[in-house]
Design a protein around this motif. Structure first.
Motif, PDB file in Angstrom:
ATOM      1  N   GLY A   1       0.832  -1.207   0.000  1.00 43.39           N
ATOM      2  CA  GLY A   1       0.000   0.000   0.000  1.00 43.39           C
ATOM      3  C   GLY A   1       0.858   1.245   0.000  1.00 43.39           C
ATOM      4  O   GLY A   1       0.850   2.014   0.969  1.00 43.39           O
TER       5      GLY A   1
ATOM      6  N   LYS B   1      -0.763   7.895   4.076  1.00 42.77           N
ATOM      7  CA  LYS B   1      -1.712   7.490   3.049  1.00 42.77           C
ATOM      8  C   LYS B   1      -2.627   8.642   2.643  1.00 42.77           C
ATOM      9  O   LYS B   1      -2.992   8.763   1.484  1.00 42.77           O
TER      10      LYS B   1
ATOM     11  N   TYR C   1      -8.129  -0.615   0.299  1.00 42.65           N
ATOM     12  CA  TYR C   1      -7.794  -2.012   0.027  1.00 42.65           C
ATOM     13  C   TYR C   1      -9.036  -2.800  -0.337  1.00 42.65           C
ATOM     14  O   TYR C   1     -10.091  -2.639   0.287  1.00 42.65           O
TER      15      TYR C   1
HETATM   16  C1  MLT Z   1       0.677  -2.255   3.487  1.00 41.19           C
HETATM   17  O1  MLT Z   1       0.797  -2.483   2.293  1.00 41.19           O
HETATM   18  O2  MLT Z   1       0.040  -2.987   4.239  1.00 41.19           O
HETATM   19  C2  MLT Z   1       1.271  -0.999   3.990  1.00 41.19           C
HETATM   20  O3  MLT Z   1       2.248  -0.536   3.156  1.00 41.19           O
HETATM   21  C3  MLT Z   1       1.716  -1.166   5.334  1.00 41.19           C
HETATM   22  C4  MLT Z   1       2.413   0.019   5.880  1.00 41.19           C
HETATM   23  O4  MLT Z   1       1.973   1.144   5.695  1.00 41.19           O
HETATM   24  O5  MLT Z   1       3.410  -0.215   6.550  1.00 41.19           O
END
Ligand code: MLT
Length: 411
Positions: free
Chosen positions: A42, A249, A347
């Protein structure tokens, strides 16, 4: 002879995302022309909001001028940033959180792991299954578990299954748990928690003297106005919860690094002698000793998230990624593939088609259509049979990835 922390030997070979990167890189080395689209980790793809960039550029200039130069900052973070966070992220939502209860850091992942420094070794600890692997691995490193069994479950941890039957929200445990990790909107399943669900957890925690570690790194992606963004919107949470948030994010700071942790001053835990100790005081002590704060330049960039221009630009960014999530959900659903999440989270949790295991589907996606997802089994045994697709990518890549997947895997 120097010795090592043997707990590290209990860990599974590699942390999930580097392991995926290793497999993808090996494939790319063998197939240098393969047009790989990465929807695995993510990690954001869109540039930093203009408001944050300009604030950081101005901050660089501040550092070049003796009158405005900054040396060590406060370990907790600058008050001008903490005050904006307290007012806009918490008080505006009715949460009784004060700027002094906010600690700025370089990441939620770091804080989720570091927080264990201030807790004892004999706590019972619960995680959901599937779960963000950092919660589990940091407990293994800290020696809070035994060995992993064949399913990859560590002895000593309590696993709370989350699945389609319970809407990917864990049932309140019947046994006593001291430390509970909750993540909403959920990584990896994209599930959300209602007020009632969080109230049940807070009531449980208060009745049992437990502490909830509430990971709200994805709160900005909530679109349903009835869902809580913070655990402190729930009555009693000040006395039983620590909340982790991130600028990674919402504002695209994965490479820039800035996050925050809220530790209410009313939160206490027991010392060995049975006395109640303020958790805030321990975390403050820990941070002041082991951390020198996030750079002035980055904190100025984070502050701009709260400006009118910053808020508008961040809204646009979030809407962009959520439109990607919608495309993923709609395209896969139309192809007869079962999906969850993706409406209040970036997601999408995909049931693997044709009864493939998570890693089989991962391999087929990589080899047949050159798309990278994250195998659900990498998040825990109960993630088997699922694959996570991230909405963090360009529109063009998301559309193209969905075209390739749906053509190949149509039910
Ligand atoms: C993920 O893909 O779950 C994230 O990149 C986790 C994170 O932010 O460490």
């Amino acid at each position: 002879m120097a010795t090592i922390n043997d707990n590290y030997l209990k860990l599974k070979a590699g942390y999930l995302f580097p392991e995926i990167a290793r497999r993808v890189n090996a494939f790319a080395a063998e197939h240098p022309d393969a047009p790989i689209i990465r929807l695995g980790i993510g990690d954001v793809t869109e540039p930093l909001p203009e408001a944050c960039r300009s604030a950081m550029i101005k901050a660089v200039d501040d550092m070049g001028n003796r009158a405005t130069f900054q040396g060590y900052g406060p370990e907790q973070g600058y008050a001008w940033l903490r005050e904006k966070i307290a007012a806009q992220d918490f008080q505006a939502r009715g949460c009784d959180i004060d700027a002094t209860e906010i600690f700025i850091s370089d990441g939620s992942k770091c804080d989720c792991g570091n927080i264990l420094d201030i807790f004892g070794d004999n706590n019972t600890i619960a995680v959901t299954d599937p779960v963000y692997p950092v919660y589990v691995d940091t407990n293994v490193m800290a020696g809070h578990t035994g060995e992993a069994n064949d399913r990859g479950e560590y002895e000593g941890l309590v696993y709370l299954p989350i699945n389609a039957e319970n809407n990917f929200t864990a049932a309140i445990p019947s046994q006593k748990i001291d430390l509970i990790y909750l993540c909403f909107p959920n990584n990896p399943t994209g599930a959300t928690a209602t007020r009632e669900h969080l109230q049940a957890w807070v009531d449980y925690a208060k009745a049992n003297g437990s502490i909830i570690f509430f990971d709200a790194a994805y709160e900005a992606f909530i679109t349903d106005p009835n869902l809580p963004h913070s655990i402190y919107e729930i009555d009693g949470a000040r006395d039983c919860a620590i909340e982790f948030r991130s600028f990674s994010k919402n504002a695209g700071f994965t490479g820039t690094r800035c996050a925050l942790t809220v530790v209410p001053k009313t939160l206490t835990a027991k010392a060995k002698d049975g006395s109640d100790i303020q958790v805030w005081q321990l975390w403050n002590r820990r941070q002041a000793t082991k951390f020198n704060g996030v750079s002035y330049i980055v904190q100025r960039g984070a502050e701009a998230v709260y400006s009118e221009a910053g808020k508008a630009q961040i809204r646009t960014l979030i809407d962009f990624y959520m439109e990607n999530a919608k495309i993923i959900r709609e395209q896969l659903t139309a192809a007869g593939i079962q999906v969850y999440g993706g409406t209040n989270a970036p997601y999408v949790w995909v049931k693997t088609p044709h009864i493939l295991t998570s890693w089989e589907f991962f391999d087929k996606l990589l080899h047949l259509v050159n798309v990278v997802g994250t195998p659900g089994a990498g998040f825990g045994a109960a993630g088997e049979g699922y694959l996570r697709i991230s909405a963090f990518n360009s529109r063009e890549n998301v559309v193209e990835a969905m075209r390739r997947i749906t053509e190949k895997f149509k039910a």
